[in-house]
Write a protein that holds these residues in place. Structure first.
Motif: not given
Ligand SMILES: Nc1ncnc2c1ncn2[C@@H]1O[C@H](COP(=O)(O)OP(=O)(O)OP(=O)(O)O)[C@@H](O)[C@H]1O
Ligand SMILES: [Mg+2]
Lengths: 347, 283
Positions: A42, A161-162
């Motif tokens: 991240t 992000d994910e």
């Protein structure tokens, strides 16, 4: 747009979250950042977006150093793990937000913004939900709104992000295929974070494997799976077994016997042998092999996994056997890895 | 085509699966009746004994009208001022770390705790023409004590915590990622505040306004010291009620009270409707 991360270091209150990370991302590429929790994925993504400033090093967009550009000027689309939708706005207003806040000269007319928004909602298969509020959507639908919102500004780089982190396996697989399709259709340079290796290997052109604030390896799915360049990558990607060995005169030894694998260029000393449990050759008689006693066995789908105890030191390794193999408790099994790699012990 | 039926006018909000709807509703109604409704009905009933013409005479009496104007006018102004500065104070307390933050945070509650008369006396000493602040303002020709301006200042003091304490928790809840998302989409800081943050805070701000306003209308203790209480100029309605009581004119007192009650109720009702309208959209 090419993105180049050059020797970036990032500290949070003296704690180094990234050490000297460098990465070249080609234009139009789909890149996965893969690594365990806390490895700095991240952080790297946020640095590219400009949401964090590097402690050292720089990030280039094309030829230009992006450090001097504000977040607003970077024109990146960022999809947050928890969507971060504007909950007082309808789906259509969320998607159109990036166009609506443009300065007067470049702002499209209201009707054009509405048209763009519904076009994007078509693309993410949410047409008809324009008037809903985020609270009235399912998780997967919110995720897609977030993606449409990020794509509305025609970003040079799309960062996710994910993106599928909070969704169930079924929906994940669906969205994965669909993200690939969208990427191929739009051609945005895309970086996405995941800690699901299956997702990374299946979806990405290249996978960046990270651990403890460093990049361990960058490569295609085949490269990182077939030729891992560090014990970490070997252990992290796919299944692996490892066994402490000794190098002597270009031969590998386990305890007091050679196992029939040669490493001509390696210096003598302690090392660790890595191989895939399914990629082994079973041997009838043993001259130069690894042999051990079966201590545990379990059925995994179409094969059988057995745990062997090797030699006097009772090292345990796992290998895969065909179902019909008569391996019983305490029986002896001899094998040799087909594909393997040794990493010399540090120091 | 939406799958849900459109919101069709007025209806009960569907009770949730959590049990106890009937019990809690019954309890709430009984409680409110006992604590609020019965005393207020008594008030109205009492003033009704006046008869319509007398009631109307009191209601339209110039002194009454003026007092009501002053009470509601100053309360509105004070609440409006508090909304602006209270929101800023709440923002600063949540978003910035600076030495003395906790002290300031605790200070916000002081107007809650202080006996209102103490506040009134303190403010009067400060703002009187010989007081610290009053003496600075006097050369500019601004008189605070013994004018409606003084009333406004007392009400700002009393009402501030209502706004700060209703807005503060909502600011604390704001997701940092939502602001970051706005920034990546190209929104300037100003656009993020006006288009993203403010709409999210609006319901809390409206609540804070309503509370501060309601408190201001009913405030008595602090105001009578600083107001000077000149009829037609700086006499508030609650004081007028007390004056009527002291004259044993109970009917007039309850009549004025009833008028205050009706106006307050209508205003709070409007504010509440405004709010549920804006809430409905957030789900
Ligand atoms: N704002 C911050 N302040 C202090 N430390 C931070 C901050 N953000 C991240 N870190 C630290 O930096 C390291 C890397 O964090 P990061 O969020 O990049 O990990 P990640 O790879 O995304 O992990 P996950 O898969 O759990 O999301 C962690 O050890 C984390 O504690
Ligand atoms: Mg993360």
């Amino acid at each position: 747009m090419e993105v180049r991360v050059a020797n970036v270091r990032k500290e949070f209150d003296r704690f180094p979250a990234l050490h000297d990370v460098s990465l070249d991302i080609k234009s139009g590429e789909l890149i996965a950042l893969l690594g365990p929790s806390g490895s700095g994925k991240t952080t790297l993504l946020r640095l590219i977006a400009g949401l964090e400033k590097p402690t050292k090093g720089a990030i280039y967009f094309g030829e230009e150093d992006a450090s001097h550009r504000t977040i607003q000027e970077r024109n990146v689309g960022f999809v947050f793990q928890h969507y971060a939708l504007f909950r007082h706005m309808t789906v259509a207003d969320n998607v159109g937000f990036g166009l609506k806040v443009r300065p007067g000269a470049t702002r499209p007319a209201a009707a054009e913004i509405r048209r763009r928004a519904s076009e994007l909602l078509d693309l993410v298969q949410l047409s008809g939900l324009e008037k809903r509020y985020p609270a009235q959507l399912s998780g997967g639908q919110r995720q897609r709104v977030a993606l449409a919102r990020a794509m509305a500004i025609e970003p040079k780089v799309l960062l996710l992000d994910e993106p599928f982190g909070a969704l169930d396996a079924q929906v994940r697989r669906e969205l994965r295929r669909w993200l690939r399709e969208i990427h191929d259709a739009t051609g945005h340079t895309t970086v996405f974070v995941t800690h699901d290796q299956e997702e990374a290997l299946e979806l990405a052109d290249r996978v960046v494997v990270m651990s403890q604030g460093r990049i361990e390896q960058v490569g295609t799915a085949d490269e990182v799976y077939d030729t891992p360049n560090s014990p970490f990558v070997y252990g992290f990607i796919g299944e692996s077994s490892s066994l402490p060995v000794k190098v002597e005169d270009g031969q590998l030894w386990v305890a007091d016997r050679p196992i029939g694998l040669s490493v001509p260029d390696a210096p003598n000393g302690k090392a660790e042998l890595y191989f895939r449990p399914h990629d082994v050759e079973l041997l009838e008689e043993c001259n130069g092999c690894i042999a051990g006693t079966v201590v545990a066995s379990r059925r995994v789908a179409g094969t059988r996994r057995v745990e062997l105890e090797i030699g006097g030191e009772r090292q345990r390794v796992e290998i895969e056997l065909p179902i019909e193999h008569p391996a019983a408790q305490k029986s002896r099994v001899a094998f040799r890895p087909r594909r393997w790699k040794v990493f010399l012990a540090e120091g | 085509m939406t799958t849900e039926p459109a919101q069709a006018g007025w209806r009960f909000k569907a009770p949730s699966v959590i049990p106890g709807f009937g019990l809690t509703l019954g309890f709430s109604l009984a409680y409110l009746t006992l604590i609020i409704l019965i005393p207020l009905t008594g008030l109205v009933w009492r003033s009704a004994s006046l008869g319509w013409t007398d009631f109307w005479a009191i209601a339209t009496d110039r002194r009454t009208v003026k007092a009501l104007e002053i009470s509601f006018g100053t309360a509105l102004i004070a609440a409006a001022v508090n909304v602006v500065f209270g929101t800023i104070v709440a923002w600063v307390l949540v978003r910035y770390r600076f030495p003395g933050r906790r002290v300031i945070d605790a200070m916000v509650d002081l107007p809650f705790a202080l006996p209102t008369a103490v506040a009134g006396i303190a403010l009067t000493t400060l703002y009187a023409s010989k007081g610290w602040i009053g003496s600075l303002l006097a050369p500019l020709g601004i008189k605070v004590a013994y004018t409606p301006l003084g009333i406004v200042i007392a009400l700002i003091f009393i009402g501030l915590p209502f706004v700060v304490r209703t807005v503060q928790p909502i600011i604390e809840e704001i997701d940092k990622e939502v602001e970051e998302a706005a920034a990546t989409l190209g929104a300037s800081r100003f656009q993020t505040i006006t288009r993203i943050l403010f709409p999210g805070l609006a319901p809390a701000i409206v609540t804070g306004f309503a509370l501060a306003f309601a408190r201001g209308v009913g405030e008595y203790g602090s105001v009578i010291f600083i107001a000077g209480n000149m009829p037609y100029v700086s006499e508030i309605a609650p004081l007028l009620i007390v004056i009527k009581l002291e004259e044993y004119n109970y009917a007039a007192a309850t009549a004025i009270a009833t008028i205050m009650l009706v106006i307050s109720f209508v205003m709070l009702l409007v504010i509440n409707l405004l709010q549920s309208w804006s809430r409905k959209r957030y789900g």
